[in-house]
Design an enzyme around this catalytic site. Structure first.
Site, PDB file in Angstrom:
ATOM      1  N   CYS A  42     -39.319  12.219  67.230  1.00 37.94           N
ATOM      2  CA  CYS A  42     -39.870  10.859  67.216  1.00 37.94           C
ATOM      3  C   CYS A  42     -40.381  10.452  65.845  1.00 37.94           C
ATOM      4  CB  CYS A  42     -41.005  10.749  68.245  1.00 37.94           C
ATOM      5  SG  CYS A  42     -40.453  11.013  69.947  1.00 37.94           S
TER       6      CYS A  42
ATOM      7  N   ARG B  48     -36.174  22.241  67.958  1.00 34.05           N
ATOM      8  CA  ARG B  48     -35.265  21.256  67.361  1.00 34.05           C
ATOM      9  C   ARG B  48     -36.046  20.353  66.405  1.00 34.05           C
ATOM     10  NH1 ARG B  48     -33.209  18.335  72.487  1.00 34.05           N
ATOM     11  NH2 ARG B  48     -35.424  18.648  72.948  1.00 34.05           N
TER      12      ARG B  48
ATOM     13  N   ASP C 157     -28.155  15.684  84.464  1.00 32.44           N
ATOM     14  CA  ASP C 157     -27.997  16.099  83.075  1.00 32.44           C
ATOM     15  C   ASP C 157     -26.635  16.762  82.936  1.00 32.44           C
ATOM     16  OD1 ASP C 157     -30.265  16.709  80.620  1.00 32.44           O
ATOM     17  OD2 ASP C 157     -28.353  17.778  80.510  1.00 32.44           O
TER      18      ASP C 157
END
Length: 448
Positions: free
Chosen positions: A275, A346, A50
């Site tokens: 999503c 978020r 990452d």
């Protein structure tokens, strides 16, 4: 089998991974990538990459900021965590699990997946397979990601490396539906790659795999899964708005209708996250490029995007009905994350409630011990209060169905309010509590 004569036989890559001769690399270690890395590490050698060095440091210290697998699992995993892209050269099977958000105008933001493709292109070796898990519209993997990898690497897709797509289905905060227990869609650019990808994922996915006939089919399957859910929730939200105008309790209606065997059990609520509130826009964006303007999908999006504003307006109306001053009213919001029992703030829609109340001159107090407090402060400038700070309130909004909120008793809720007020305004958005407990004349109880 074009190109295989110059390479190691790619059909042997799965066996080499199992034998420990080759490694799997995860690119992106968030709520999706990290659990995948940990799952594979129980069977084979895994590199977890990452760009966020601070996140990598936490993982190396045995801390799981996502709460998806827990600190003990992170402490004991054999994943080789790194922020050094050069480490990707040590792997031959790469899984990309980076976010695919939308811009403010709801167009796809492919920056993370393009960036990951660039990094991979700079570090990929011959004979590799790259599998994307990020949710995208059909065509992104082959038309956008592959050219970037080819340009950066100087290698040719189909000859020097192969490509596949296997959409993530991990449900953050869900301890039942996990990577291992959800059927995995897999796809590859050709039959050989498909088998390699299927075999690798079958190492960890106990529920088995579904072989999609093409990469585009797999991309489309993923993007419609959440679009379908989004539309169904939008229908419930619209029903909630209608039934409130009729003076009917929506949850009671759904409980009655739910006794029919084929009634789909969806419920009204805030639709945020990475999503359900995002994926439909990927599909409608591609459709518009092809000359078709979505009617049902975008209608559902509009309803769901407006629900935070609707909740705030409803609370303001209840304050007026309770003969309480709206401006500078003391309001507490319990829960700030995009979904229950998950620290991720978020794309939370609770911020819409917060911002709309501020338009009315109300600065709400926000309490959420599950949420990532540093993230909330960084992204929204909000500092959380503690449960003990909730007192002398004019209105209380329970916005997220955290398990911890289920433990709050009726007497606890009574104690949140200003005792001088004749009427308490209580908005139980998700319907966590028994409405009959708040039927007394000193309460205005409201839920979607």
């Amino acid at each position: 089998m074009t190109g295989y004569s110059q390479l190691e036989d790619m059909m042997s890559l799965y066996e080499k991974i199992v034998a420990g001769e080759e490694k799997i690399a995860l690119v992106g270690l968030g709520y999706v990538g990290m659990p995948i890395a940990v799952a594979f590490a129980r069977k084979v050698k895994v590199i977890g990459f990452d760009l966020n060095a601070a996140k990598i440091d936490l993982y190396k210290k045995g801390i799981d900021p996502t709460n998806e697998v827990g600190n003990d699992v992170i402490k004991n995993t054999t994943v080789e965590f790194t922020a050094d892209p050069a480490k990707l050269k040590e792997a031959k099977f790469h899984i990309v699990a980076v976010p695919t958000p939308v811009n403010d105008d709801h167009t796809p933001d492919l920056t993370p997946v393009e960036g990951a493709s660039r990094i991979l292109g700079q570090n990929i070796t011959k004979g590799s397979i790259v599998v994307f898990e990020s949710t995208v519209y059909p065509g992104v993997t082959e038309d956008i990601c592959v050219p970037i990898i080819e340009k950066e690497s100087g290698l040719k897709c189909g000859v020097d490396f192969k490509i596949g797509y296997s959409p993530e289905r991990i449900n953050p905060g869900d301890k039942v539906h996990r990577l291992e227990t959800i059927t995995k869609i897999v796809s590859g650019m050709d039959a050989e790659t498909l088998e390699e990808v299927a075999n690798v994922y079958q190492l960890v996915v106990e529920a088995g795999v579904h072989r999609a006939e093409s990469i585009k089919v797999a991309e489309a399957a993923k993007v419609i899964e959440n679009s379908q859910r989004d539309i169904n929730i939008a229908f419930m939200n619209e029903l909630s708005i209608i039934f409130h105008k009729m003076g009917i309790d929506t949850k009671s209606v759904l409980e009655a209708a739910g006794t029919k065997w084929n009634f789909l059990k969806f419920f009204p609520g805030l639709v945020g996250g990475h999503c359900i509130g995002v994926d439909p826009y990927y599909l409608t964006y591609k459709a518009e490029q092809l000359g078709y303007h979505s009617q049902i999908i975008l209608s559902g999006r509009r309803i769901n995007d407006d629900m935070g504003k609707y909740v705030a307006e409803s609370v303001v109306k209840k304050l007026i009905a309770a003969d309480l001053a709206v401006r500078n009213a003391k309001v507490a919001i319990l829960g700030f994350t995009f979904k229950e029992n998950c620290p991720d703030t978020r794309n939370t829609k609770v911020i819409d409630i917060y911002n709309e109340l501020k338009e009315y001159g109300i600065t709400p107090m926000v309490v959420d011990t599950t949420a990532d407090a540093d993230e909330a402060k960084r992204l929204y400038g909000i500092e959380f209060a503690s449960m003990s700070d909730i007192k002398n309130m004019d209105a209380v909004i329970v916005a997220v169905a955290h398990d911890e909120f289920l433990k709050i008793s009726k007497s606890d809720i009574d104690g949140f309010f200003n005792p001088a007020n004749k009427i308490k305004v209580f908005a139980d958005i998700k319907g966590l509590y028994n409405k009959n407990d708040f039927a007394a004349t000193d309460y205005i109880y409201w839920r979607l």
